[in-house]
Scaffold this motif. Structure first.
Motif, PDB file in Angstrom:
ATOM      1  N   ASN A  38       1.010   1.642  -2.648  1.00  0.00           N
ATOM      2  CA  ASN A  38       1.368   0.431  -1.889  1.00  0.00           C
ATOM      3  C   ASN A  38       2.109   0.883  -0.638  1.00  0.00           C
ATOM      4  O   ASN A  38       3.281   1.262  -0.687  1.00  0.00           O
ATOM      5  CB  ASN A  38       2.219  -0.514  -2.724  1.00  0.00           C
ATOM      6  CG  ASN A  38       2.416  -1.851  -2.019  1.00  0.00           C
ATOM      7  OD1 ASN A  38       2.319  -1.931  -0.788  1.00  0.00           O
ATOM      8  ND2 ASN A  38       2.699  -2.886  -2.794  1.00  0.00           N
ATOM      9  N   SER A  89       2.824  -0.931   1.972  1.00  0.00           N
ATOM     10  CA  SER A  89       3.637  -1.918   2.696  1.00  0.00           C
ATOM     11  C   SER A  89       5.062  -1.984   2.154  1.00  0.00           C
ATOM     12  O   SER A  89       5.901  -2.708   2.681  1.00  0.00           O
ATOM     13  CB  SER A  89       2.958  -3.290   2.695  1.00  0.00           C
ATOM     14  OG  SER A  89       2.592  -3.643   1.393  1.00  0.00           O
ATOM     15  N   LEU A  90       5.342  -1.255   1.098  1.00  0.00           N
ATOM     16  CA  LEU A  90       6.714  -1.188   0.597  1.00  0.00           C
ATOM     17  C   LEU A  90       7.488  -0.131   1.397  1.00  0.00           C
ATOM     18  O   LEU A  90       6.894   0.749   2.004  1.00  0.00           O
ATOM     19  CB  LEU A  90       6.714  -0.794  -0.886  1.00  0.00           C
ATOM     20  CG  LEU A  90       6.141  -1.814  -1.870  1.00  0.00           C
ATOM     21  CD1 LEU A  90       6.055  -1.193  -3.245  1.00  0.00           C
ATOM     22  CD2 LEU A  90       7.004  -3.064  -1.886  1.00  0.00           C
TER      23      LEU A  90
HETATM   24  C1  LIG Z   1       2.715  -4.155  -2.213  1.00  0.00           C
HETATM   25  O1  LIG Z   1       3.928  -4.664  -2.624  1.00  0.00           O
HETATM   26  C2  LIG Z   1       4.275  -5.931  -2.084  1.00  0.00           C
HETATM   27  C3  LIG Z   1       5.683  -6.259  -2.471  1.00  0.00           C
HETATM   28  O2  LIG Z   1       5.859  -6.111  -3.847  1.00  0.00           O
HETATM   29  C4  LIG Z   1       3.264  -6.943  -2.567  1.00  0.00           C
HETATM   30  O3  LIG Z   1       3.518  -8.189  -2.018  1.00  0.00           O
HETATM   31  C5  LIG Z   1       1.872  -6.487  -2.162  1.00  0.00           C
HETATM   32  O4  LIG Z   1       0.907  -7.352  -2.719  1.00  0.00           O
HETATM   33  C6  LIG Z   1       1.600  -5.075  -2.643  1.00  0.00           C
HETATM   34  N1  LIG Z   1       0.357  -4.613  -2.089  1.00  0.00           N
HETATM   35  C7  LIG Z   1      -0.557  -4.019  -2.807  1.00  0.00           C
HETATM   36  C8  LIG Z   1      -1.798  -3.576  -2.095  1.00  0.00           C
HETATM   37  O5  LIG Z   1      -0.413  -3.819  -4.009  1.00  0.00           O
END
Ligand SMILES: *[C@@H]1O[C@H](CO)[C@@H](O)[C@H](O)[C@H]1NC(C)=O
Ligand SMILES: *[C@@H]1O[C@H](CO)[C@@H](O)[C@H](O)[C@H]1NC(C)=O
Ligand SMILES: *[C@@H]1O[C@H](CO)[C@@H](O)[C@H](O)[C@H]1NC(C)=O
Ligand SMILES: *[C@@H]1O[C@H](CO)[C@@H](O)[C@H](O)[C@H]1NC(C)=O
Ligand SMILES: *[C@@H]1O[C@H](CO)[C@@H](O)[C@H](O)[C@H]1NC(C)=O
Length: 683
Positions: A39, A41-42
């Motif tokens: 992930n 975007s974290l």
């Molecule tokens: C990444 O983490 C964020 C915050 O928890 C979440 O909103 C998002 O859906 C996640 N993205 C993926 C690709 O898992």
């Protein structure tokens, strides 16, 4: 259908395929992968422990790119021979990105990095790549070019290794970048190799020659045969350049072990009318091989060995050695690096396939005989698998992986086996609906009596390469499953029994494999068959049923493999290998048909006999007679009595209970009885 699998994945043999078949084969101990995706975007990004940290290697690559004045560098996932499977040392895309799928292209600019791959691999890519990499869910060169144009400054250069581009790939990039004022720069020294410090070495094993007992044409005879084709060619080529790994291996009756699943070795050949230049890693050629190749002489039947890496310079030198030279290449397998030094244009002669590929496609009598023999032994292994599954699946302990291990193990017990010819597709229930599926630790499904199961597997043997698919059901199939299976089988039978004039193209009979499915609005989304080799590639070009395959001639081997896939539910494929043989027709000459050489019965439970036409039923019962005739003695010889009774049970003649007009050969008992009555009558 063409498949490409991960390089270097060798399955550990866990099962036991013993003659007594006292087997548990329980492989429930297979570790599951951590099934999480990155992930980005974290903050900080979340990375699963399957992700590879690519920061350092990207930094090093970018230093080299900067030094070479390029703004982007393209990293394809193939090798210099455009091979179907690649050796670990060619897995450059995997090294840079962490992503180990078998299809993809990576591109690095000074600020960004992106990977293009198809939907089969998106999840895997999200698990293996770190956040330096963007995942592009597309595979077209055009989409890569659009991205390049947005990332590379006006007038910028895009570097690529011409050894890893086919002529067509180069042309596609060139066209897509045309008029954008971003240009391609061919860089024969690979930049990834410069930063890949632990790049796997060239395999050290010595190259081998095939034993005389399985050879009809010596390499000298093959060289003569190819030289004759060069002489007869109206364009008067003076040399032939062989780039595909199976071309050189075929010409010299040699094999190696450089590529997973394929007994190939890194090589090129430049054949002229009076010289033979063989480029390979010369340290791997034993003294005995040097004698075999007649290396210490000066005539037209001596092989001059040169180092693998010398091919480009040697070719350049040859091309500039005189105005009259003309080099013949096959465009499908020659890489752009070799192509671009054959200049000016009048020194080049090209055809889609080299004369070696088209000559190799027609098996000689010995090759036909041994390829048939290999299929007899291979059928033993597949029958062992099917019989074992029938017994053990109800206990609920077997999985796709344990079945795949079991069949490989059965094959390994057969004479002259050299391992699997591709990664086994062992797929249960909905997994079988994904045509390219191979089980992994995380997708591995338990085999159940109420699901259909598809197994597509093959072996390498010193005398042949096999590939067979069977689909089975151990419980009660639905009416729809039974109908779909029967219609797939009808397609297989319709192609197999077709009589056609020599030279007919596969593409013109392909629809026979689909007709029974089309009638009820069903279809399949892959090709209908491919060529197969003698201890060679399991997908051997250019034989098959596609538009770019060559016409069928006597002595060619092809797979015939219609299927049907119902999303999230089940998948069916029935695949046999068949050889093209003469057909005896009432009026015509030079007509051909197929003779099936795979010898494993289909699942009786899934056949709705009432759907078969009398001719199809007759074909099927004849095929079963052939299985009995060829397999019974082999199973006796191997002492496999239980497998033999399984085989006899599964090849009982099928009867259409609804129709009285079944075509059956009269049983021997009936004939004897009739004769006895006649004798009595006359006595
Ligand atoms: C990444 O983490 C964020 C915050 O928890 C979440 O909103 C998002 O859906 C996640 N993205 C993926 C690709 O898992
Ligand atoms: C990746 O490796 C580099 C050093 O090579 C290090 O500085 C960096 O923190 C690592 N990144 C992650 C996400 O671990
Ligand atoms: C890169 O460009 C610089 C400046 O134009 C030039 O001096 C250098 O030779 C170039 N390097 C390469 C490898 O082309
Ligand atoms: C392409 O870009 C280069 C560098 O900016 C420039 O010198 C050249 O004139 C451009 N060519 C065209 C056709 O615009
Ligand atoms: C080796 O080459 C010489 C010279 O061309 C030829 O006379 C001889 O037949 C060749 N031997 C073999 C075994 O091919």
């Amino acid at each position: 259908f063409p498949r490409r699998n991960q390089p270097g994945t060798k399955q550990k043999l866990l099962g036991h395929c013993s003659r007594t078949l006292l087997i548990s084969g329980n492989v429930s101990g297979i570790a599951l992968f951590e099934a999480t995706e990155r992930n980005c975007s974290l903050s900080p990004p979340y990375l699963p422990n399957t992700a590879v940290n690519s920061s350092l290697r990207l930094q090093e690559l970018r230093e080299r790119m900067h030094f070479s004045n390029i703004s982007a560098y393209i990293i394809p996932g193939t090798d210099a021979h455009l091979s179907e499977y690649i050796a670990p040392r060619d897995a450059r895309m995997a090294f840079m990105t962490g992503f180990t799928g078998s299809a993809g292209t990576a591109v690095v600019t000074l600020g960004k990095a992106a990977l293009w791959t198809d939907s089969r691999y998106w999840v895997q890519a999200e698990r293996q790549m770190d956040c330096n990499w963007e995942l592009q869910k597309d595979v077209s060169i055009n989409s890569i070019a659009v991205w390049l144009i947005s990332e590379v400054p006006y007038g910028g250069k895009i570097g690529f290794d011409p050894f890893l581009f086919s002529l067509k790939t180069q042309e596609d990039y060139r066209m897509s970048l045309e008029s954008s004022n971003r240009s391609l720069k061919s860089m024969p020294s690979n930049l990834v190799d410069q930063v890949w410090k632990e790049r796997p070495p060239i395999p050290p094993d010595s190259l081998i020659r095939l034993p005389d007992r399985i050879i009809q044409r010596s390499w000298q005879m093959k060289v003569e045969q190819i030289r004759n084709q060069m002489k007869e060619n109206p364009y008067k080529p003076t040399a032939l350049l062989l780039s595909a790994l199976d071309e050189t291996a075929w010409l010299f009756n040699m094999r190696g072990n450089d590529i997973p699943y394929n007994p190939f070795f890194y090589s090129y050949t430049l054949l002229t009318m009076d010289e033979i230049w063989l480029f390979l890693h010369t340290e791997r050629v034993t003294e005995e091989m040097r004698v075999y190749l007649n290396t210490s002489c000066g005539g037209p039947l001596c092989v001059r060995l040169k180092n693998y890496d010398a091919v480009l310079d040697h070719l350049k030198e040859y091309v500039s050695s005189g105005s009259g030279v003309k080099v013949w290449i096959g465009t499908e397998y020659t890489n752009y690096a070799l192509f671009e030094v054959i200049k000016p244009e009048d020194k080049l002669m090209s055809s889609s396939y080299s004369p070696v590929l088209t000559t190799k496609a027609v098996k000689d009598d010995t090759e036909q005989r041994i390829l048939r023999d290999a299929h007899v032994r291979d059928a033993v292994a597949v029958m062992q698998l099917l019989m074992w599954l029938e017994k053990v699946v109800p206990a609920g302990k077997q999985t796709e992986l344990s079945a795949s291990v079991y069949v490989n193990d059965c094959r390994s017990k057969q004479k002259d086996n050299k391992g699997p010819s591709f990664e086994t597709i062992s797929a249960s229930g909905p997994n079988a609906a994904l045509a390219h599926y191979s089980p992994t630790g995380e997708s591995n499904r338990k085999l159940k009596v109420d699901e259909m199961y598809l197994v597509d597997s093959g072996g390498q043997y010193l005398d042949g390469t096999t590939d067979i698919t069977r689909t089975v059901h151990w419980g009660t199939p639905t009416a729809m499953q039974k109908e779909a299976y029967t219609r797939v089988l009808m397609g297989n039978i319709e192609i197999s029994r077709t009589v056609f004039p020599s030279g007919t193209r596969g593409v013109n009979m392909e629809m026979l494999g689909r007709r029974a499915l089309w009638e009820v609005g069903l279809n399949y989304g892959h090709g209908t068959g491919h060529g197969v080799g003698n201890y060679f590639g399991v997908h051997e070009w250019p034989v098959g049923f596609q538009g770019n395959n060559i016409p069928f001639r006597e002595g060619m081997f092809t797979s015939i493999e219609p299927g049907y896939y119902k999303d999230n539910d089940f998948g069916i494929r029935i695949e046999d290998i068949a050889v093209v043989v003469p057909a005896h027709t009432k009026y015509g000459h030079n007509y051909l048909t197929f003779d099936t050489v795979s010898l494993v019965p289909y699942d009786r439970k899934l056949i709705d006999v009432s759907l078969l036409s009398p001719v199809q039923l007759h074909w099927l019962n004849k095929y079963y007679e052939t299985i009995r005739r060829l397999m019974a003695p082999e199973l006796d010889r191997q002492g496999l009595h239980e497998v033999k009774s399984w085989m006899l049970r599964h090849t009982e003649p099928l009867v259409d209970s609804k129709s009285s007009s079944t075509i059956r050969s009269p049983s021997p008992t009936l004939v004897t009885l009739a004769l006895a009555v006649l004798c009595l009558f006359y006595a």
